[in-house]
Design a protein around this motif. Sequence first.
Motif, PDB file in Angstrom:
ATOM      1  N   ALA A 106      28.210  20.314  20.214  1.00  8.15           N
ATOM      2  CA  ALA A 106      28.392  19.201  20.862  1.00  8.15           C
ATOM      3  C   ALA A 106      27.971  17.819  20.307  1.00  8.15           C
ATOM      4  N   PHE A 107      27.351  17.911  19.094  1.00 13.37           N
ATOM      5  CA  PHE A 107      27.241  16.566  18.291  1.00 13.37           C
ATOM      6  C   PHE A 107      28.320  16.305  17.705  1.00 13.37           C
ATOM      7  N   GLU A 108      29.165  17.011  17.057  1.00 12.72           N
ATOM      8  CA  GLU A 108      30.438  16.994  16.593  1.00 12.72           C
ATOM      9  C   GLU A 108      31.508  16.528  17.475  1.00 12.72           C
ATOM     10  N   LEU A 109      31.487  16.874  18.692  1.00 15.08           N
ATOM     11  CA  LEU A 109      32.439  16.685  19.615  1.00 15.08           C
ATOM     12  C   LEU A 109      32.325  15.110  20.091  1.00 15.08           C
ATOM     13  N   ALA A 110      30.850  14.698  20.252  1.00 18.30           N
ATOM     14  CA  ALA A 110      30.716  13.592  20.676  1.00 18.30           C
ATOM     15  C   ALA A 110      30.923  12.424  19.758  1.00 18.30           C
ATOM     16  N   VAL A 111      30.790  12.716  18.146  1.00 20.75           N
ATOM     17  CA  VAL A 111      31.442  11.936  17.374  1.00 20.75           C
ATOM     18  C   VAL A 111      32.865  11.642  17.309  1.00 20.75           C
ATOM     19  N   SER A 112      33.706  12.848  17.352  1.00 19.53           N
ATOM     20  CA  SER A 112      35.077  12.765  17.304  1.00 19.53           C
ATOM     21  C   SER A 112      35.619  11.895  18.471  1.00 19.53           C
ATOM     22  N   GLU A 113      34.957  12.114  19.607  1.00 16.04           N
ATOM     23  CA  GLU A 113      35.260  11.321  20.675  1.00 16.04           C
ATOM     24  C   GLU A 113      35.212   9.663  20.491  1.00 16.04           C
ATOM     25  N   ALA A 114      34.020   9.447  19.773  1.00 21.22           N
ATOM     26  CA  ALA A 114      33.807   7.863  19.534  1.00 21.22           C
ATOM     27  C   ALA A 114      34.802   7.407  18.456  1.00 21.22           C
ATOM     28  N   GLU A 115      34.883   8.090  17.596  1.00 17.19           N
ATOM     29  CA  GLU A 115      35.887   7.834  16.517  1.00 17.19           C
ATOM     30  C   GLU A 115      37.113   7.527  16.850  1.00 17.19           C
ATOM     31  N   ALA A 116      37.624   8.543  17.855  1.00 19.07           N
ATOM     32  CA  ALA A 116      38.964   8.155  18.329  1.00 19.07           C
ATOM     33  C   ALA A 116      39.084   6.885  19.178  1.00 19.07           C
ATOM     34  N   VAL A 117      38.121   6.191  19.477  1.00 17.75           N
ATOM     35  CA  VAL A 117      38.082   4.991  20.157  1.00 17.75           C
ATOM     36  C   VAL A 117      37.710   3.954  19.177  1.00 17.75           C
ATOM     37  N   TYR A 118      36.830   4.080  18.437  1.00 24.79           N
ATOM     38  CA  TYR A 118      36.002   2.980  17.496  1.00 24.79           C
ATOM     39  C   TYR A 118      36.542   3.038  16.133  1.00 24.79           C
ATOM     40  N   GLY A 119      37.140   4.052  15.595  1.00 26.50           N
ATOM     41  CA  GLY A 119      37.206   4.455  14.217  1.00 26.50           C
ATOM     42  C   GLY A 119      36.064   5.125  13.602  1.00 26.50           C
ATOM     43  N   LYS A 120      36.411   5.338  12.138  1.00 25.85           N
ATOM     44  CA  LYS A 120      35.420   6.288  11.570  1.00 25.85           C
ATOM     45  C   LYS A 120      33.954   5.638  11.624  1.00 25.85           C
ATOM     46  N   THR A 121      33.004   6.569  11.539  1.00 25.43           N
ATOM     47  CA  THR A 121      31.571   6.237  11.474  1.00 25.43           C
ATOM     48  C   THR A 121      31.164   5.781  10.250  1.00 25.43           C
ATOM     49  N   ASP A 122      30.627   4.374  10.077  1.00 30.01           N
ATOM     50  CA  ASP A 122      30.151   3.944   8.998  1.00 30.01           C
ATOM     51  C   ASP A 122      28.764   4.143   8.946  1.00 30.01           C
ATOM     52  N   LEU A 123      27.948   4.145   9.754  1.00 31.50           N
ATOM     53  CA  LEU A 123      26.562   4.353   9.917  1.00 31.50           C
ATOM     54  C   LEU A 123      26.267   5.535  10.872  1.00 31.50           C
ATOM     55  N   LEU A 124      25.460   6.537  10.291  1.00 27.70           N
ATOM     56  CA  LEU A 124      24.905   7.458  11.102  1.00 27.70           C
ATOM     57  C   LEU A 124      23.583   7.304  10.999  1.00 27.70           C
ATOM     58  N   VAL A 125      22.688   7.139  12.157  1.00 23.60           N
ATOM     59  CA  VAL A 125      21.209   7.021  11.991  1.00 23.60           C
ATOM     60  C   VAL A 125      20.505   8.262  12.761  1.00 23.60           C
ATOM     61  N   ASN A 126      20.196   9.009  11.940  1.00 19.03           N
ATOM     62  CA  ASN A 126      19.495  10.341  12.478  1.00 19.03           C
ATOM     63  C   ASN A 126      18.210  10.042  12.962  1.00 19.03           C
ATOM     64  N   ASN A 127      17.834   9.591  14.042  1.00 19.60           N
ATOM     65  CA  ASN A 127      16.537   8.907  14.471  1.00 19.60           C
ATOM     66  C   ASN A 127      15.869   9.994  15.454  1.00 19.60           C
ATOM     67  N   ALA A 128      16.765  10.996  16.181  1.00 20.56           N
ATOM     68  CA  ALA A 128      16.064  12.008  16.948  1.00 20.56           C
ATOM     69  C   ALA A 128      15.031  12.836  16.230  1.00 20.56           C
ATOM     70  N   GLY A 129      13.935  12.806  17.024  1.00 20.21           N
ATOM     71  CA  GLY A 129      12.907  13.740  16.534  1.00 20.21           C
ATOM     72  C   GLY A 129      11.632  14.053  17.715  1.00 20.21           C
ATOM     73  N   VAL A 130      10.754  15.011  17.418  1.00 19.27           N
ATOM     74  CA  VAL A 130       9.922  15.200  18.111  1.00 19.27           C
ATOM     75  C   VAL A 130       8.496  15.319  17.358  1.00 19.27           C
ATOM     76  N   MET A 131       7.301  14.971  18.030  1.00 21.24           N
ATOM     77  CA  MET A 131       6.024  15.129  17.143  1.00 21.24           C
ATOM     78  C   MET A 131       5.218  15.919  18.211  1.00 21.24           C
ATOM     79  N   LEU A 132       4.829  16.964  17.622  1.00 24.46           N
ATOM     80  CA  LEU A 132       3.874  17.693  18.551  1.00 24.46           C
ATOM     81  C   LEU A 132       2.683  18.263  17.589  1.00 24.46           C
ATOM     82  N   LEU A 133       1.745  17.356  17.594  1.00 20.33           N
ATOM     83  CA  LEU A 133       0.645  17.740  16.833  1.00 20.33           C
ATOM     84  C   LEU A 133      -0.336  18.781  17.006  1.00 20.33           C
TER      85      LEU A 133
END
Length: 240
Positions: free
Chosen positions: A59-86
């Motif tokens: 699903a991650f790859e499909l979303a990136v491909s979909e966006a790149e088809a509209v806006y061009g290649k990814t120049d910046l990827l920010v891997n920000n998603a995260g969880v903190m379970l202390l």
Amino acid sequence: MKKLVVITGASSGFGMAMAKQFAADGYPLLLLARRVEKMEEMNLPNTMCRKVDVTDAKAFELAVSEAEAVYGKTDLLVNNAGVMLLGSIEEQDPMEWKKMLDVNVLGVMNGMKIVMNDMKERKSGTIINVSSIAGVQPFGNHAAYCASKYGVTGLTAVARGEMSAHNVRVLSVNPGAVATELLGHTTDPNIIDAYNDWKESVGAVNITADDVATTIKFAYELPQAVSLRQIIITDTMQDA
């Protein structure tokens, strides 16, 4: 038009702050998170919002491909998603360990794998992995979280070594305590109370998600030849 920026975990906190700042400067965006309505409510221009769990590589790859088809290649990827379970090692549910390792480490690796080959071929691009100060030093009740964030810090360094010869930047940003929804993931109310008491006691309450977003945007907008390899950003009054 400026080049495509992809941000994971964009429905709150650092991700939402980054989305607003990059959009304000005219960048086309792909925003990814499980709460798509939160991203859509921002109503940002030239922005594609997709409901994606970063542990779902397809699903991650499909979303990136979909966006790149509209806006061009990814120049910046920010891997920000995260969880903190202390929690402590002896008391925490191992399923919470697994969730953090899946999202915080494997989710980051999924994102890097999607864009790395293309960036190497273009000899340009930037990957920024949001780790944590808990990825460079230990904290009580943070064992599994530290394990995941030390993992992000380490894999970022390995990827940097692999990509630097191809003129691709791979950076890690390691924030300290910042007021976001992240603490709310923790299931033990006593740990949450103790964490908040600690923040108040040291005065580490003034730094914001916008401050972290501004720092990330600054690092990206430096010339491609300039790599801020690792950035540790905390409230000035946080001494640990």
